[in-house]
Scaffold this active site. Structure first.
Site, PDB file in Angstrom:
ATOM      1  N   CYS A 296     -40.687  12.352  79.026  1.00 49.94           N
ATOM      2  CA  CYS A 296     -41.826  11.612  78.461  1.00 49.94           C
ATOM      3  C   CYS A 296     -43.146  12.127  79.048  1.00 49.94           C
ATOM      4  O   CYS A 296     -43.394  11.983  80.245  1.00 49.94           O
ATOM      5  CB  CYS A 296     -41.627  10.126  78.757  1.00 49.94           C
ATOM      6  SG  CYS A 296     -43.067   9.086  78.470  1.00 49.94           S
TER       7      CYS A 296
ATOM      8  N   CYS B 253     -45.409   9.441  80.582  1.00 43.85           N
ATOM      9  CA  CYS B 253     -44.797   8.984  81.838  1.00 43.85           C
ATOM     10  C   CYS B 253     -45.166   9.932  82.971  1.00 43.85           C
ATOM     11  O   CYS B 253     -45.481   9.501  84.080  1.00 43.85           O
ATOM     12  CB  CYS B 253     -43.278   8.915  81.698  1.00 43.85           C
ATOM     13  SG  CYS B 253     -42.679   7.780  80.430  1.00 43.85           S
TER      14      CYS B 253
END
Length: 101
Positions: free
Chosen positions: A29, A32
Site C-alpha cells: 500500500c 501506508c
C-alpha cells in the site's frame, strides 16, 4: 513504542491501558508507506504506544473492526476505541487526531 502485532500477540491486552494508536496497513500500500514515517515521528514526539497490523497477516482483526480501506487508524483509550481515520495525514493532522481524545 511501535510494535508490529503478530498472531501470538493479544490485541485486547495490547490496547487495554492508556492511549494506543493502531495502524492497519499492508506492505503493498503506497499511502501506508507514506504514513509510516509520520507515525514514527509522532511516536517519538508524544511517546504514544503504536500497534501496526498488517491486514494480509491478521485479517481477522481487520474484519473485527470492519477495516475496508487502508491505511486505517484507530485510537484506543483504556481499551475502548475513541476515534478512527482513513488514509494518509500529515503530522499536524495526526497530532490533532490523537490529542482530541
Amino acid at each position: 513504542m511501535i510494535k508490529h502485532l503478530t498472531k501470538e500477540d493479544n490485541f485486547d491486552n495490547e490496547t487495554k491501558e492508556g492511549l494506543v494508536l493502531v495502524d492497519f496497513f499492508a506492505t503493498w500500500c503506497g499511502p501506508c508507506s507514506m504514513l509510516s514515517p509520520v507515525i514514527e515521528d509522532l511516536e517519538k514526539e508524544m511517546e504514544i504506544k503504536v500497534l501496526k497490523i498488517d491486514v494480509d497477516e491478521l485479517p481477522e482483526i481487520a474484519q473485527k473492526f470492519r477495516v475496508m480501506s487502508i491505511p486505517t487508524l484507530l485510537l484506543f483509550k483504556d481499551g475502548k476505541m475513541v476515534n478512527h481515520a482513513l488514509g494518509y495525514m500529515p503530522l499536524n493532522h495526526l497530532r490533532k487526531f490523537v490529542l482530541q481524545n
